[in-house]
Design a protein around this motif. Structure first.
Motif, PDB file in Angstrom:
ATOM      1  N   HIS A  28      -7.035   0.034  -6.633  1.00  0.00           N
ATOM      2  CA  HIS A  28      -7.640   0.249  -5.229  1.00  0.00           C
ATOM      3  C   HIS A  28      -7.091   1.794  -4.719  1.00  0.00           C
ATOM      4  O   HIS A  28      -5.909   1.909  -4.744  1.00  0.00           O
ATOM      5  N   GLU A  44     -13.716   5.073  -1.760  1.00  0.00           N
ATOM      6  CA  GLU A  44     -12.759   4.042  -2.221  1.00  0.00           C
ATOM      7  C   GLU A  44     -13.464   3.880  -3.585  1.00  0.00           C
ATOM      8  O   GLU A  44     -14.470   3.963  -4.018  1.00  0.00           O
ATOM      9  N   GLU A  87      -9.207   9.512   2.395  1.00  0.00           N
ATOM     10  CA  GLU A  87      -9.759  10.190   3.240  1.00  0.00           C
ATOM     11  C   GLU A  87      -9.748  11.752   2.976  1.00  0.00           C
ATOM     12  O   GLU A  87      -8.881  12.116   2.823  1.00  0.00           O
ATOM     13  N   ALA A 129      -4.182   9.082   0.818  1.00  0.00           N
ATOM     14  CA  ALA A 129      -4.872   7.856   0.561  1.00  0.00           C
ATOM     15  C   ALA A 129      -4.037   6.873   0.503  1.00  0.00           C
ATOM     16  O   ALA A 129      -2.653   7.083   0.553  1.00  0.00           O
ATOM     17  N   SER A 130      -4.443   5.466   0.422  1.00  0.00           N
ATOM     18  CA  SER A 130      -3.723   4.459   0.105  1.00  0.00           C
ATOM     19  C   SER A 130      -4.059   3.871  -1.154  1.00  0.00           C
ATOM     20  O   SER A 130      -5.187   3.839  -1.436  1.00  0.00           O
ATOM     21  N   SER A 167     -17.296   3.770  -3.601  1.00  0.00           N
ATOM     22  CA  SER A 167     -18.140   3.749  -2.567  1.00  0.00           C
ATOM     23  C   SER A 167     -17.868   5.022  -1.706  1.00  0.00           C
ATOM     24  O   SER A 167     -16.563   5.289  -1.361  1.00  0.00           O
ATOM     25  N   LYS A 196       0.937  -1.264  -0.092  1.00  0.00           N
ATOM     26  CA  LYS A 196      -0.003  -0.013   0.109  1.00  0.00           C
ATOM     27  C   LYS A 196       0.933   1.235   0.231  1.00  0.00           C
ATOM     28  O   LYS A 196       1.850   1.305   0.797  1.00  0.00           O
ATOM     29  N   SER A 256     -14.840   9.035   3.832  1.00  0.00           N
ATOM     30  CA  SER A 256     -13.997   8.071   3.233  1.00  0.00           C
ATOM     31  C   SER A 256     -14.471   7.775   1.822  1.00  0.00           C
ATOM     32  O   SER A 256     -15.613   7.406   1.598  1.00  0.00           O
ATOM     33  N   GLN A 293      -7.980   4.087  -1.505  1.00  0.00           N
ATOM     34  CA  GLN A 293      -9.001   4.508  -0.294  1.00  0.00           C
ATOM     35  C   GLN A 293      -8.438   5.961   0.150  1.00  0.00           C
ATOM     36  O   GLN A 293      -7.200   6.050   0.557  1.00  0.00           O
TER      37      GLN A 293
END
Length: 210
Positions: free
Chosen positions: A74, A196, A78, A59-60, A189, A5, A194, A76
């Motif tokens: 991916h 994603e 914030e 983010a990751s 989502s 990540k 958050s 993710q």
């Protein structure tokens, strides 16, 4: 197979390293040169999308293969927002609601913004109310979700019902969208602050690919 990540943020920190990881992953998976370029393009679009929506985020990012799909990107993120900023964006969204968004990425951008700023005067979208969320979107509990596959299906259903010329415009956007033409699916989502995003694509593998 899965990359580590990688931390990225809205100021560009980590993004070039993340893109290099996408290229390394593509080579190890056995993607041909064209597929590797497309994987990198999808990664660039993913990160550019979030940067266009929020001023500040961390983010990751990672890339992985699963039994169902050999390439999943991916992100993710914030994206903390204070109350004043939230109200400002609600007002802007309301004023611009009659202006059509341009392109599939514009539709996703609108979905994320609407999801993050859906609360107004204590009201929220009802559970499972996909119509209120627009084509491709649905809300379950406090999670707002959008899928490119569902969006395609919703647009096609409206076309079959003989709806107006606006649907022809949406189909044209799908045809012209780089992401829609490359990706098998894009899943988004939003829950609270958050975000994603998962972009999926089954690329052809070289015979010596793992």
């Amino acid at each position: 197979m899965k990359t580590s990540k990688i931390k990225v943020n809205s100021r560009g920190y980590g993004m070039e390293y993340a893109l290099d990881e996408v290229e390394d992953f593509s080579r190890l998976m056995g993607f041909d040169e064209r597929s590797a370029r497309r994987a990198r393009l999808l990664a660039e679009e993913t990160m550019s999308m979030v940067r266009a929506i929020v001023d500040e985020f961390s983010a990751s990012f990672w890339m992985e293969s699963t039994p169902e799909c050999n390439c999943e990107l991916h992100l993710q993120a914030e994206a903390p927002m204070d109350y004043d900023k939230k109200q400002e964006l609600i007002s802007a969204s309301t004023q611009q609601r009659n202006e059509a968004s341009v392109g599939i990425m514009g539709k996703i951008k609108d979905f994320i913004e609407d999801s993050m700023y859906n609360m107004r005067d204590g009201a929220s979208v009802a559970v499972g109310d996909s119509q209120a969320m627009g084509m491709g979107g649905v809300v379950i509990a406090d999670i707002y979700m959008w899928s490119l596959q569902q969006y395609r299906q919703d647009v096609q259903e409206q076309k079959e019902k003989g709806d107006d010329e606006a649907i022809d415009g949406l189909l044209d956007e799908l045809e012209k969208s780089i992401v829609a033409n490359i990706a098998d699916d894009v899943k988004v989502s939003v829950k609270g602050n958050s975000i994603e995003m998962i972009i999926r694509k089954n690329f052809p593998l070289n015979r010596d690919g793992q």
